[in-house]
Design a protein around this motif. Sequence first.
Motif, PDB file in Angstrom:
ATOM      1  N   SER A  33       0.569  -1.098  -0.071  1.00 57.88           N
ATOM      2  CA  SER A  33      -0.134  -0.042  -0.227  1.00 57.88           C
ATOM      3  C   SER A  33       1.096   1.252  -0.147  1.00 57.88           C
ATOM      4  N   THR A  34       1.727   1.425   0.817  1.00 59.77           N
ATOM      5  CA  THR A  34       3.207   2.543   0.754  1.00 59.77           C
ATOM      6  C   THR A  34       3.555   2.481  -0.742  1.00 59.77           C
ATOM      7  N   VAL A  35       3.774   1.780  -1.184  1.00 61.57           N
ATOM      8  CA  VAL A  35       4.684   1.528  -2.771  1.00 61.57           C
ATOM      9  C   VAL A  35       3.406   1.849  -3.695  1.00 61.57           C
ATOM     10  N   SER A  36       2.491   1.942  -3.581  1.00 58.82           N
ATOM     11  CA  SER A  36       0.780   2.234  -4.112  1.00 58.82           C
ATOM     12  C   SER A  36       0.648   4.046  -4.199  1.00 58.82           C
ATOM     13  N   ARG A  37       0.876   4.193  -3.009  1.00 52.17           N
ATOM     14  CA  ARG A  37       0.603   5.996  -2.387  1.00 52.17           C
ATOM     15  C   ARG A  37       1.244   6.401  -2.800  1.00 52.17           C
ATOM     16  N   HIS A  38       3.375   6.618  -2.724  1.00 52.38           N
ATOM     17  CA  HIS A  38       3.890   6.836  -3.227  1.00 52.38           C
ATOM     18  C   HIS A  38       3.795   6.903  -4.765  1.00 52.38           C
ATOM     19  N   LEU A  39       3.499   6.198  -5.356  1.00 53.16           N
ATOM     20  CA  LEU A  39       3.471   5.966  -7.518  1.00 53.16           C
ATOM     21  C   LEU A  39       2.203   6.880  -7.413  1.00 53.16           C
ATOM     22  N   THR A  40       1.211   6.841  -6.731  1.00 53.75           N
ATOM     23  CA  THR A  40       0.083   7.351  -6.948  1.00 53.75           C
ATOM     24  C   THR A  40       0.899   9.165  -7.035  1.00 53.75           C
ATOM     25  N   GLU A  41       0.741   9.304  -5.784  1.00 58.97           N
ATOM     26  CA  GLU A  41       1.689  10.677  -5.341  1.00 58.97           C
ATOM     27  C   GLU A  41       2.331  11.246  -6.677  1.00 58.97           C
ATOM     28  N   LEU A  42       3.610  10.337  -6.839  1.00 55.12           N
ATOM     29  CA  LEU A  42       4.737  10.239  -7.849  1.00 55.12           C
ATOM     30  C   LEU A  42       3.960  11.052  -8.859  1.00 55.12           C
ATOM     31  N   GLU A  43       3.163  10.155  -9.854  1.00 55.99           N
ATOM     32  CA  GLU A  43       2.129  10.429 -11.153  1.00 55.99           C
ATOM     33  C   GLU A  43       1.422  11.736 -10.643  1.00 55.99           C
ATOM     34  N   THR A  44       1.056  12.336  -9.902  1.00 52.35           N
ATOM     35  CA  THR A  44      -0.051  14.084  -9.434  1.00 52.35           C
ATOM     36  C   THR A  44       0.892  14.791  -9.434  1.00 52.35           C
ATOM     37  N   SER A  45       2.589  14.692  -8.740  1.00 51.10           N
ATOM     38  CA  SER A  45       3.848  15.099  -9.099  1.00 51.10           C
ATOM     39  C   SER A  45       3.884  15.582 -10.196  1.00 51.10           C
ATOM     40  N   LEU A  46       4.220  14.509 -11.317  1.00 52.82           N
ATOM     41  CA  LEU A  46       3.844  14.820 -12.248  1.00 52.82           C
ATOM     42  C   LEU A  46       4.011  15.173 -13.467  1.00 52.82           C
ATOM     43  N   GLY A  47       2.061  15.087 -13.098  1.00 51.93           N
ATOM     44  CA  GLY A  47       1.027  15.714 -14.139  1.00 51.93           C
ATOM     45  C   GLY A  47       1.293  14.568 -15.598  1.00 51.93           C
ATOM     46  N   ALA A  48       1.734  13.168 -14.911  1.00 53.63           N
ATOM     47  CA  ALA A  48       1.723  12.257 -15.984  1.00 53.63           C
ATOM     48  C   ALA A  48       1.781  11.193 -15.500  1.00 53.63           C
ATOM     49  N   VAL A  49       1.252   9.468 -16.357  1.00 57.32           N
ATOM     50  CA  VAL A  49       1.150   8.441 -16.080  1.00 57.32           C
ATOM     51  C   VAL A  49       2.321   7.922 -16.200  1.00 57.32           C
ATOM     52  N   LEU A  50       3.029   7.471 -15.099  1.00 58.40           N
ATOM     53  CA  LEU A  50       4.839   6.145 -15.823  1.00 58.40           C
ATOM     54  C   LEU A  50       4.495   4.847 -15.563  1.00 58.40           C
ATOM     55  N   PHE A  51       3.591   3.888 -14.915  1.00 58.07           N
ATOM     56  CA  PHE A  51       3.284   2.793 -15.475  1.00 58.07           C
ATOM     57  C   PHE A  51       1.379   2.724 -15.607  1.00 58.07           C
ATOM     58  N   THR A  52       1.140   1.438 -17.050  1.00 55.45           N
ATOM     59  CA  THR A  52      -0.224   1.168 -16.796  1.00 55.45           C
ATOM     60  C   THR A  52       0.011  -0.494 -16.282  1.00 55.45           C
ATOM     61  N   ARG A  53      -1.035  -0.728 -15.609  1.00 54.86           N
ATOM     62  CA  ARG A  53      -1.229  -1.974 -15.196  1.00 54.86           C
ATOM     63  C   ARG A  53      -1.662  -2.660 -16.411  1.00 54.86           C
TER      64      ARG A  53
END
Length: 293
Positions: A33-53
Motif C-alpha cells: 500500500s505504501t508503494v502504491s500510494r507513493h506511485l500515485t503521489e509521484l504521478e500526480t506531482s509529475l502530472g503524467a502516468v508512468l505505468f499502466t497496469r
Amino acid sequence: MTDLDWNDIRIFLALYRGGTVRRAGEELVMSHSTVSRHLTELETSLGAVLFTRSRDGLLPTNMAKQILAKAEQVEANVLDLQRSAVSLDSTLTGKIRVTCPPLLSQMMLMPIIADFTRSYPGVDIEVTSSYSFEDLMRGRVDVALRVQSAPDENLVGRRLPDFTEYVYASPEYIEQHWFEGEETNAEWLGFGGGAEWTKSSPFPRAKLRHEIGELIALGQAAAAGMGMAIQPCYYADQQEGLERVPGTGPVAKRPLWALTHPDLRNSARIKTFMRFLVDEILKQAPRITGTPV
C-alpha cells in the motif's frame, strides 16, 4: 514537481526494474500500500502516468522510458555521495552491511562476525542473503561474499580459496550400491537445471531422481539415503550421515571472492572488516578445499 525527492526516484526505479508493486516493496522494504500510494503521489506531482497496469504487472509508459536515464543519473549521484561519506569515516563505529549466499551465512559467516563484533563493539553488522553483484553496485550493501569466476570489474576485493564440491551419500547407501569407474547402480538427486549436469559428473549414466531445491535440504536427502548429491565439502564434511562416495574426487572448484565498492575501501571500518574476514576465511582453507590440514 516541487515535491519530488529522492524517495520518489527510488520508488520509480524500483517499480521500473521490478515490474510489480510487490517486487518494488520487497526491494525497498515497504508495504504494498505504501508503494502504491507513493506511485500515485509521484504521478500526480509529475502530472503524467508512468505505468499502466496489465496482467503481467506494470508496463512503463513513454514518459517513464524518457525519464529513466535522468532518474538513474540521480541515483548514481546519490550513491556516490553516500559512498564518499563512508570513505571519509576514520572511526571503527557504525554499520557494515554484508551479503553472501545463504549456505555461507548459515554454515561459516556467523562465527567470524561474532568474533569481529567482540573485537570492535562499536560496529553493528547487518547480514542479508543474496547472489547479486547489484547489491554492491547500487549501494545496498558494503561487503559481499560471492562465488563466481569473474566478479564485476568495477568492484575490488580479494580472491579466497576455491569452494570445492564432492559427491556425497549416506554410509548405508554407499554400502548398498556398487561403484566401478563411471558405472554405478546408485542414483543422483536432482538440484535444478534438469539432467544436463550429470553428463559431466563422475557417473554420467546414473539415473536422476527427485528434485531438491535447496542445498541443505539436498544434503539432508542424501543423508537420509535417497541418493547421491554434489555438495560443497565445507558443509557436507561436517554433517553426520554423509560420506564422500568412494573413488570420486573433486567435482567442481568455484572461486570465492570478498568484494566491496572502490569508493568504500578507504573507510576504516570497511577496510578493517575486510581484512578480518579474509584472514579468518583463509584459516579455513583446508575445510573449504577439502584437503587434509
